[in-house]
Design an enzyme around this catalytic site. Sequence first.
Site, short mmCIF file in Angstrom:
data_model
loop_
_atom_site.label_atom_id
_atom_site.label_comp_id
_atom_site.label_asym_id
_atom_site.label_seq_id
_atom_site.Cartn_x
_atom_site.Cartn_y
_atom_site.Cartn_z
N THR A 112 0.91 -1.16 0.00
CA THR A 112 -0.15 0.23 0.11
C THR A 112 0.88 1.35 0.04
OG1 THR A 112 -0.01 0.09 2.41
CG2 THR A 112 -1.49 -1.04 1.40
N SER A 114 0.33 3.74 1.16
CA SER A 114 0.68 4.18 2.92
C SER A 114 1.28 3.64 4.02
CB SER A 114 -1.05 4.75 3.37
OG SER A 114 -1.18 3.31 3.31
N CYS A 115 2.22 2.40 3.39
CA CYS A 115 3.05 1.75 4.18
C CYS A 115 4.14 2.05 4.59
CB CYS A 115 3.27 0.70 3.48
SG CYS A 115 4.69 0.48 2.33
N GLY A 116 4.48 3.46 4.83
CA GLY A 116 5.65 4.40 5.46
C GLY A 116 6.65 4.14 4.64
#
Length: 280
Positions: A112, A114-116
Amino acid sequence: MGRVTERRRVVRIRGGLVGARPDTLVAEEPLEIRLNGKPLAITMRTPGDDFALAVGFLASEGVVAHASDVQAVTYCEGATEDGSNTYNVVNVQLARGVPVPDITLERNVYTTSSCGLCGKASLDAVRTATRFPGLADDPVRVTAGLLGELPDRLRAAQKVFDRTGGLHAAGLFSADGELLDVREDVGRHNAVDKIVGRALQAGRLPLAGAVLLVSGRASFELAQKAVMAGIPVLAAVSAPSSLAVDLALESGLTLVGFLRGPDMNIYAGDHRIVLPAGSR
């Protein structure tokens, strides 16, 4: 098993007239995916094709690549305190010898946006994890005219969208425009996972020579799923993200955005798109 649609009462205003009527809505329920009995991820999805969604998700993670990698896929009985089956928890049991990734409370995966992970780390993760690294060498070519016809063909195949107007779709096409598969879901990433999962279950990965069309935008996550499944062409009716374009350039994926009839933007891999004569 959960229904694809549900009915709800709405107050409808049309042309200044007010009335109450039932409306058909797309269903949305959580699906917990377990791997060898341990919780791995939860996604909000439209019920249906749950087993394909689960194995497609694992294919996107690089955990599985072939039907033989999966021993069994089952709904988990006793998923609630009273022991009933909600059909919202699926366990994927890997075949003997298939490596099990490290599963922690904070998923150390790259799927994803948004996984950093930073952009470079995300690109590196896909490059090192894909089981089908020959994507750049796929010789498939598609005419721009045919590509422009695919959104209408996908729309015509969206059965639930006609009743709800609230679903994303993913369509898998051959290079000559044959619709090979179509899935609908409230999440565009789920629709793609269902496509990939069904192909894996049928022993058809990698999907060489295929075109994947998505009804929304082309995020990094969707480009990553295409690369992991060995799909050489990804087209979207809306915009791609910058990281999706970077991944396409890095991996050899052809990426098309804003596909609306004869109009489109080719962001990467334009050598696979046969343009009209004299257009260059």
